[in-house]
Motif scaffolding. Structure first.
Motif, PDB file in Angstrom:
ATOM      1  N   LYS A 319     -11.236  -0.882 -12.276  1.00 30.69           N
ATOM      2  CA  LYS A 319     -12.559  -0.905 -11.225  1.00 30.69           C
ATOM      3  C   LYS A 319     -13.395  -2.025 -11.249  1.00 30.69           C
ATOM      4  O   LYS A 319     -13.404  -2.408 -12.474  1.00 30.69           O
ATOM      5  N   CYS A 320     -13.822  -2.255 -10.149  1.00 32.60           N
ATOM      6  CA  CYS A 320     -14.673  -3.527  -9.897  1.00 32.60           C
ATOM      7  C   CYS A 320     -15.719  -3.085  -9.333  1.00 32.60           C
ATOM      8  O   CYS A 320     -15.930  -2.458  -8.404  1.00 32.60           O
ATOM      9  N   ILE A 321     -17.075  -3.386  -9.689  1.00 32.50           N
ATOM     10  CA  ILE A 321     -18.315  -3.260  -8.995  1.00 32.50           C
ATOM     11  C   ILE A 321     -19.121  -4.389  -8.796  1.00 32.50           C
ATOM     12  O   ILE A 321     -19.527  -5.216  -9.991  1.00 32.50           O
ATOM     13  N   ALA A 322     -19.237  -5.010  -7.862  1.00 32.90           N
ATOM     14  CA  ALA A 322     -19.987  -6.267  -7.381  1.00 32.90           C
ATOM     15  C   ALA A 322     -21.058  -6.230  -6.774  1.00 32.90           C
ATOM     16  O   ALA A 322     -21.224  -5.690  -5.453  1.00 32.90           O
ATOM     17  N   ASP A 323     -22.182  -6.736  -7.190  1.00 33.59           N
ATOM     18  CA  ASP A 323     -23.425  -6.790  -6.718  1.00 33.59           C
ATOM     19  C   ASP A 323     -23.833  -8.211  -6.364  1.00 33.59           C
ATOM     20  O   ASP A 323     -23.323  -9.150  -6.912  1.00 33.59           O
ATOM     21  N   GLY A 324     -25.142  -8.520  -5.933  1.00 28.53           N
ATOM     22  CA  GLY A 324     -25.636  -9.673  -5.772  1.00 28.53           C
ATOM     23  C   GLY A 324     -24.609 -10.694  -5.000  1.00 28.53           C
ATOM     24  O   GLY A 324     -24.100 -10.132  -3.935  1.00 28.53           O
ATOM     25  N   SER A 325     -24.353 -11.816  -5.550  1.00 26.06           N
ATOM     26  CA  SER A 325     -23.371 -12.461  -4.873  1.00 26.06           C
ATOM     27  C   SER A 325     -22.286 -12.795  -5.759  1.00 26.06           C
ATOM     28  O   SER A 325     -21.337 -13.811  -5.685  1.00 26.06           O
ATOM     29  N   ALA A 326     -21.802 -11.746  -6.635  1.00 26.52           N
ATOM     30  CA  ALA A 326     -21.110 -11.645  -7.457  1.00 26.52           C
ATOM     31  C   ALA A 326     -19.519 -11.866  -6.926  1.00 26.52           C
ATOM     32  O   ALA A 326     -19.503 -11.093  -5.871  1.00 26.52           O
ATOM     33  N   HIS A 327     -18.566 -12.104  -7.542  1.00 32.11           N
ATOM     34  CA  HIS A 327     -17.173 -12.142  -7.162  1.00 32.11           C
ATOM     35  C   HIS A 327     -16.312 -11.566  -8.326  1.00 32.11           C
ATOM     36  O   HIS A 327     -16.262 -12.074  -9.290  1.00 32.11           O
ATOM     37  N   ALA A 328     -15.676 -10.437  -7.891  1.00 29.84           N
ATOM     38  CA  ALA A 328     -14.549  -9.913  -8.687  1.00 29.84           C
ATOM     39  C   ALA A 328     -13.175  -9.954  -8.480  1.00 29.84           C
ATOM     40  O   ALA A 328     -13.134 -10.008  -7.083  1.00 29.84           O
ATOM     41  N   VAL A 329     -12.247 -10.227  -8.962  1.00 35.44           N
ATOM     42  CA  VAL A 329     -11.016 -10.408  -8.821  1.00 35.44           C
ATOM     43  C   VAL A 329     -10.093  -9.633  -9.977  1.00 35.44           C
ATOM     44  O   VAL A 329     -10.456  -9.458 -10.889  1.00 35.44           O
ATOM     45  N   PHE A 330      -8.900  -8.980  -9.177  1.00 39.18           N
ATOM     46  CA  PHE A 330      -8.202  -8.183  -9.856  1.00 39.18           C
ATOM     47  C   PHE A 330      -6.780  -8.685  -9.526  1.00 39.18           C
ATOM     48  O   PHE A 330      -6.534  -8.565  -8.041  1.00 39.18           O
ATOM     49  N   ASN A 331      -5.895  -8.872 -10.212  1.00 39.76           N
ATOM     50  CA  ASN A 331      -4.435  -9.121  -9.956  1.00 39.76           C
ATOM     51  C   ASN A 331      -3.756  -8.421 -10.725  1.00 39.76           C
ATOM     52  O   ASN A 331      -3.539  -8.639 -11.943  1.00 39.76           O
ATOM     53  N   GLY A 332      -3.118  -7.329 -10.292  1.00 40.22           N
ATOM     54  CA  GLY A 332      -2.304  -6.753 -11.338  1.00 40.22           C
ATOM     55  C   GLY A 332      -1.004  -6.502 -10.816  1.00 40.22           C
ATOM     56  O   GLY A 332      -0.459  -6.013  -9.814  1.00 40.22           O
ATOM     57  N   LYS A 333      -0.029  -7.117 -11.907  1.00 40.85           N
ATOM     58  CA  LYS A 333       1.460  -7.373 -11.589  1.00 40.85           C
ATOM     59  C   LYS A 333       2.281  -6.271 -12.208  1.00 40.85           C
ATOM     60  O   LYS A 333       1.855  -5.993 -13.599  1.00 40.85           O
ATOM     61  N   ILE A 334       3.152  -5.514 -11.737  1.00 42.28           N
ATOM     62  CA  ILE A 334       4.169  -4.609 -12.077  1.00 42.28           C
ATOM     63  C   ILE A 334       5.474  -5.199 -12.244  1.00 42.28           C
ATOM     64  O   ILE A 334       5.896  -5.158 -11.080  1.00 42.28           O
ATOM     65  N   MET A 335       6.310  -5.329 -13.221  1.00 42.94           N
ATOM     66  CA  MET A 335       7.344  -5.869 -13.153  1.00 42.94           C
ATOM     67  C   MET A 335       8.301  -4.785 -13.541  1.00 42.94           C
ATOM     68  O   MET A 335       8.154  -4.314 -14.653  1.00 42.94           O
ATOM     69  N   VAL A 336       9.368  -4.416 -12.710  1.00 41.59           N
ATOM     70  CA  VAL A 336      10.528  -3.594 -13.205  1.00 41.59           C
ATOM     71  C   VAL A 336      11.950  -4.276 -13.427  1.00 41.59           C
ATOM     72  O   VAL A 336      12.177  -4.713 -12.246  1.00 41.59           O
ATOM     73  N   ARG A 337      12.062  -4.710 -14.676  1.00 44.36           N
ATOM     74  CA  ARG A 337      13.357  -5.568 -14.728  1.00 44.36           C
ATOM     75  C   ARG A 337      14.778  -4.715 -14.352  1.00 44.36           C
ATOM     76  O   ARG A 337      14.672  -3.560 -14.280  1.00 44.36           O
ATOM     77  N   PRO A 338      15.805  -5.629 -14.129  1.00 42.56           N
ATOM     78  CA  PRO A 338      17.042  -5.043 -13.741  1.00 42.56           C
ATOM     79  C   PRO A 338      17.457  -4.037 -14.848  1.00 42.56           C
ATOM     80  O   PRO A 338      17.324  -4.483 -16.165  1.00 42.56           O
ATOM     81  N   GLY A 339      17.901  -2.924 -14.661  1.00 37.86           N
ATOM     82  CA  GLY A 339      18.307  -1.990 -15.880  1.00 37.86           C
ATOM     83  C   GLY A 339      17.327  -1.270 -16.282  1.00 37.86           C
ATOM     84  O   GLY A 339      17.531  -0.212 -17.008  1.00 37.86           O
ATOM     85  N   ALA A 340      15.977  -1.696 -15.840  1.00 41.82           N
ATOM     86  CA  ALA A 340      14.844  -0.567 -16.511  1.00 41.82           C
ATOM     87  C   ALA A 340      14.890   0.768 -15.741  1.00 41.82           C
ATOM     88  O   ALA A 340      13.820   1.032 -14.847  1.00 41.82           O
ATOM     89  N   GLN A 341      15.745   1.689 -15.721  1.00 39.74           N
ATOM     90  CA  GLN A 341      15.861   2.709 -14.960  1.00 39.74           C
ATOM     91  C   GLN A 341      14.819   3.826 -15.451  1.00 39.74           C
ATOM     92  O   GLN A 341      14.285   3.721 -16.618  1.00 39.74           O
ATOM     93  N   ASN A 342      14.325   4.611 -14.799  1.00 44.53           N
ATOM     94  CA  ASN A 342      13.664   5.720 -14.939  1.00 44.53           C
ATOM     95  C   ASN A 342      12.184   5.171 -15.466  1.00 44.53           C
ATOM     96  O   ASN A 342      11.699   5.890 -16.202  1.00 44.53           O
ATOM     97  N   THR A 343      11.870   4.219 -14.837  1.00 44.05           N
ATOM     98  CA  THR A 343      10.672   3.651 -15.090  1.00 44.05           C
ATOM     99  C   THR A 343       9.423   4.423 -14.313  1.00 44.05           C
ATOM    100  O   THR A 343       9.812   4.756 -13.146  1.00 44.05           O
ATOM    101  N   ASP A 344       8.505   4.728 -14.836  1.00 45.74           N
ATOM    102  CA  ASP A 344       7.461   5.589 -14.282  1.00 45.74           C
ATOM    103  C   ASP A 344       6.276   4.896 -14.209  1.00 45.74           C
ATOM    104  O   ASP A 344       5.498   4.669 -15.280  1.00 45.74           O
ATOM    105  N   SER A 345       5.723   4.260 -12.954  1.00 50.76           N
ATOM    106  CA  SER A 345       4.399   3.319 -13.058  1.00 50.76           C
ATOM    107  C   SER A 345       3.618   3.890 -11.903  1.00 50.76           C
ATOM    108  O   SER A 345       3.711   4.085 -11.205  1.00 50.76           O
ATOM    109  N   ALA A 346       2.387   3.789 -12.345  1.00 51.50           N
ATOM    110  CA  ALA A 346       1.194   4.065 -11.261  1.00 51.50           C
ATOM    111  C   ALA A 346      -0.023   3.064 -11.628  1.00 51.50           C
ATOM    112  O   ALA A 346      -0.409   2.990 -12.740  1.00 51.50           O
ATOM    113  N   GLN A 347      -0.476   2.553 -10.440  1.00 50.45           N
ATOM    114  CA  GLN A 347      -1.457   1.564 -10.583  1.00 50.45           C
ATOM    115  C   GLN A 347      -2.473   1.713  -9.633  1.00 50.45           C
ATOM    116  O   GLN A 347      -2.240   2.051  -8.397  1.00 50.45           O
TER     117      GLN A 347
END
Ligand SMILES: Nc1ncnc2c1ncn2[C@@H]1O[C@H](COP(=O)(O)OP(=O)(O)OP(=O)(O)O)[C@@H](O)[C@H]1O
Ligand SMILES: [Mg+2]
Lengths: 440, 262
Positions: A319-347
């Motif tokens: 979560k980001c909360i930005a007030d004033g002239s603030a700047h929030a950045v979120f970069n969320g990478k989820i990588m599922v490699r070959p063979g990573a079966q039955n991966t359970d991911s929530a973002q």
């Protein structure tokens, strides 16, 4: 070659100055690690907004300022740090401008917890070299990360936590990193190792005694063994004039569990990279973050969760909360490699803009190379809900109090996940104060 | 209770209001004096909730004409929170949920805001806890509703009780209850109306918006009004509600054209 590159390279040289003053270690591999890091730090360039990973985070204000390594840290008294202490955390390591402060610290060896090591890295490394070598510098790679290279080049004092096999430590460990001096660059380092079947909660807590301009360039490495669990709380309340660069790299063993709550409140410019590798089957991570910023602050969080093996689970709420002239950045990478079966991911990335001049950039990134996976992700950027505001005002709350309450509630969802009651309480007060301050 | 010499609390004259450019209220007239209970009935969509929300100051509604005086003061000079502090209270037909805001924290903030407005002492969290629990007993509410988010996951009836709890805490001068009875089971209706009766006195006034006589069996109205097409088209005593129950709305406010007899 552009001016900025010339500048930034001489700038890096100035940052590296003072590194040779560090005493050599009797451990050859350790000296080699540092030498490699010096080598890379000398070769790598300061990232610019032309680099995809740094698109939104312009480091030029950092370059305009000169910073020196901390030569000596001021001798703080217990009273100076009293306000940061937590009732639950009997084990505490204190660092001032990157230097270990034994007189303010309560390492684990003094508590007679058999086998648990919580102490200064530089004093414990020789005796524990065999246990440390496979981890130190192995997760936070610096080949293409200038800040990790710089930190490793200065590797000396640091927080070392080693939890022996099967030990469940029920008191949290408090690693308190205090900045005190202007124009100083410090390079805090943490290494947390939980051996198979062990459990621990660790707070990594960045604070400042004043509103000086300084750079904190932190690196944390975390190794969670088979069936082990680390709860990692990271709080960044640096001076709102300071620069904070943090890199954290996490590796998980079979059915290992990593729970992380990171809260960014301070710094003029902060950047936190959290890279988690689910490197064995059955590993789980839950990664939550909150950035609450105002004025001209910038807070950039980059996280990467790497599902390298099958049957792993990841959960993320940022979560980001930005007030004033603030700047929030979120970069969320989820990588599922070959063979990573039955991966359970929530973002999920949830963002609150409190001012028309503030800005939030959020980018969830899914890269899936396996076919039997469950991946959910979503991002929202919104303002306070006008019906909710009206409801509160219709009961007599001022517009400011209503906004404050709703903003607080938005942030509290993350803070509530912190497993240390007194810290939770203190942060909730801080958030209430901060949101009060930020009213238009 | 009607008294000839009681003070006028609310004076609405020719009130017109629009939402998104569509006029909904088309000249509402109503006078409410202290000690009185007024019921407003009327078909779905006739403008009852619009009227209530205009009085509370919801920004989605534009006032396009007429006036409202609350205890002699122009109500439209006041922000929603100032109206609440002056003693206007609206129990919403559809109370919203505010997840994450603790009900007890919210109730205490609201209560303390009004206390300080009235020059009375604020309560700290522990004192408030005792105080609010007493009020909850009156409404037979389980204290664990304090620990939840505001209306978060509450059932329809539980939300209505939470509205009544707020009314009990804030002790308004003018309470507007918009269909507080709908969604309440038979026991809850008795409990809630009993609570409302305890709060009613000679210095305050209540406007009940309802569709059913059953609420009026418990809270006896001094006046019953019928709203239709954004206006109050008929006013009577409590027997009007019984009339409506048997005859419906068709006959009300429709100008009867008496056929010219030669
Ligand atoms: N935002 C809006 N846009 C357009 N029309 C609206 C809006 N809000 C309300 N209305 C209309 O205004 C009219 C009056 O609505 P209101 O809610 O006041 O009725 P009501 O008398 O309370 O009805 P009920 O008995 O069903 O609660 C309705 O026709 C409704 O559709
Ligand atoms: Mg209605």
């Amino acid at each position: 070659m552009s001016m900025s590159l010339v500048n930034s390279n001489s700038y890096l040289e100035s940052l590296l100055r003072g590194q040779p003053r560090l005493p050599p270690s009797p451990l050859a591999w350790f000296n080699q690690l540092r030498a490699n890091a010096v080598d890379h730090a000398g070769r790598l360039k300061l990232p610019t907004t032309r680099d995809e990973e740094w698109r939104f985070t312009d480091l030029s204000p950092l370059v305009r300022q000169s910073f020196q390594p901390a030569l000596a840290a001021p001798a703080l008294q217990a009273a100076d740090v009293e306000r940061f202490s937590l009732a639950e955390a009997a084990i505490r390591l204190v660092f001032v401008d990157g230097k270990y402060m034994p007189q303010l610290s309560t390492p684990a060896e003094r508590l007679g917890n058999r086998g648990l090591i919580v102490t200064n890295l530089s004093s414990a490394i020789t005796a524990n070299a065999e246990a440390i070598e496979p981890h130190l510098g192995q997760y936070a790679r610096f080949e293409d990360n200038l800040f990790a290279a710089l930190n490793t080049a200065f590797l000396h004092d640091g927080a070392l936590v080693m939890v022996p096999r099967g030990a469940a430590i029920d008191t949290p460990v408090h690693v308190l990193l205090i900045a005190t001096q202007p124009e100083v660059a410090s390079h805090p380092r943490c290494l947390f190792i939980a051996e198979a079947g062990s459990e621990i909660t660790i707070l990594e807590d960045y604070v400042s005694l004043n509103d000086a301009i300084y750079v904190t360039n932190a690196v944390t490495e975390i190794a969670v063994g088979d069936n082990a669990q680390i709860s990692h709380i990271r709080v960044q309340r640096d001076s709102t004039e300071a620069f904070h660069i943090g890199n954290c790299a996490v590796s998980l063993g079979h059915a290992g569990r990593y729970r992380s709550v990171s809260v960014a409140l301070g710094a003029r410019i902060s950047r936190y990279d959290l890279n988690t590798v689910l490197d064995a089957e059955g590993a789980e991570c839950a990664i939550d973050g909150l950035a609450l910023i105002n004025g001209r602050q910038l807070a950039d969080t980059h996280s990467s969760i790497d599902h390298a093996k099958p049957n792993c689970t990841s959960r993320q709420l940022h979560k980001c909360i930005a007030d004033g002239s603030a700047h929030a950045v979120f970069n969320g990478k989820i990588m599922v490699r070959p063979g990573a079966q039955n991966t359970d991911s929530a973002q999920s990335s949830r963002n609150l803009l409190l001012n028309a001049k503030a800005r939030i950039d959020t980018k969830p990134q899914l890269e899936i190379f396996a076919d039997d996976v469950k991946c959910a992700h979503g991002a929202t950027v919104g303002q306070l809900d006008s019906e909710e505001l009206f409801y509160l005002k219709s009961r007599g709350l001022s517009g400011a109090a209503a906004r404050n309450l709703l903003t607080y509630a938005f942030g509290a969802e993350i803070i509530d996940r912190i497993p240390i009651a007194s810290l939770k309480y203190r942060l909730e007060r801080t958030v209430l104060e901060q949101t009060k301050k930020t009213e238009p | 209770m009607i008294h000839q010499d009681s003070k006028t609390i609310l004076e609405v004259s020719g009130l017109r209001a629009a939402v998104e450019g569509v006029e909904i209220l088309k000249g509402v007239d109503l006078i409410v004096k202290s000690g009185e209970v007024h019921a407003i009935m009327g078909t779905n969509g006739s403008g009852k909730s619009t009227f209530a929300k205009v009085l509370a100051g919801h920004s989605a509604y534009q006032v396009t004409g007429g006036s409202v005086l609350f205890e002699g003061q122009n109500l439209f000079d006041l922000e929603p929170e100032e109206r609440a502090r002056a003693g206007v209270f609206l129990a919403f037909q559809y109370p919203i949920e505010i997840p994450g805001v603790s009900n007890s924290h919210f109730l205490r903030l609201a209560y303390n805001t009004l206390q300080s407005q009235r020059g009375k002492d604020e309560l700290d969290p522990l004192e408030f806890e005792d105080f609010v629990r007493e009020k909850m007993k009156l409404l037979e509410m389980n204290p664990n509703f304090l620990d939840r988010g505001v209306n978060e996951g509450f059932s329809g009836g539980e939300k209505k009780r939470n509205e009544m709890l707020q009314m009990a805490l804030l002790e308004p001068r003018l309470a507007i209850l918009d269909e507080t009875d709908s969604g309440l089971d038979i026991d809850a209706l008795r409990i809630v109306t009993n609570g409302v009766n305890k709060l009613a006195n000679k210095d305050n006034a209540i406007i009940l918006v309802t569709h059913y006589q059953r609420m009026l069996n418990y809270i006896e109205p001094d006046y019953v009004h019928v709203m239709r097409g954004g206006r109050i088209v008929k006013t009577g005593g409590k027997e009007l509600a019984l009339d409506l129950e048997t005859r419906g709305y068709d006959w009300v406010g429709v100008e009867r054209r008496v056929p010219a007899s030669a």
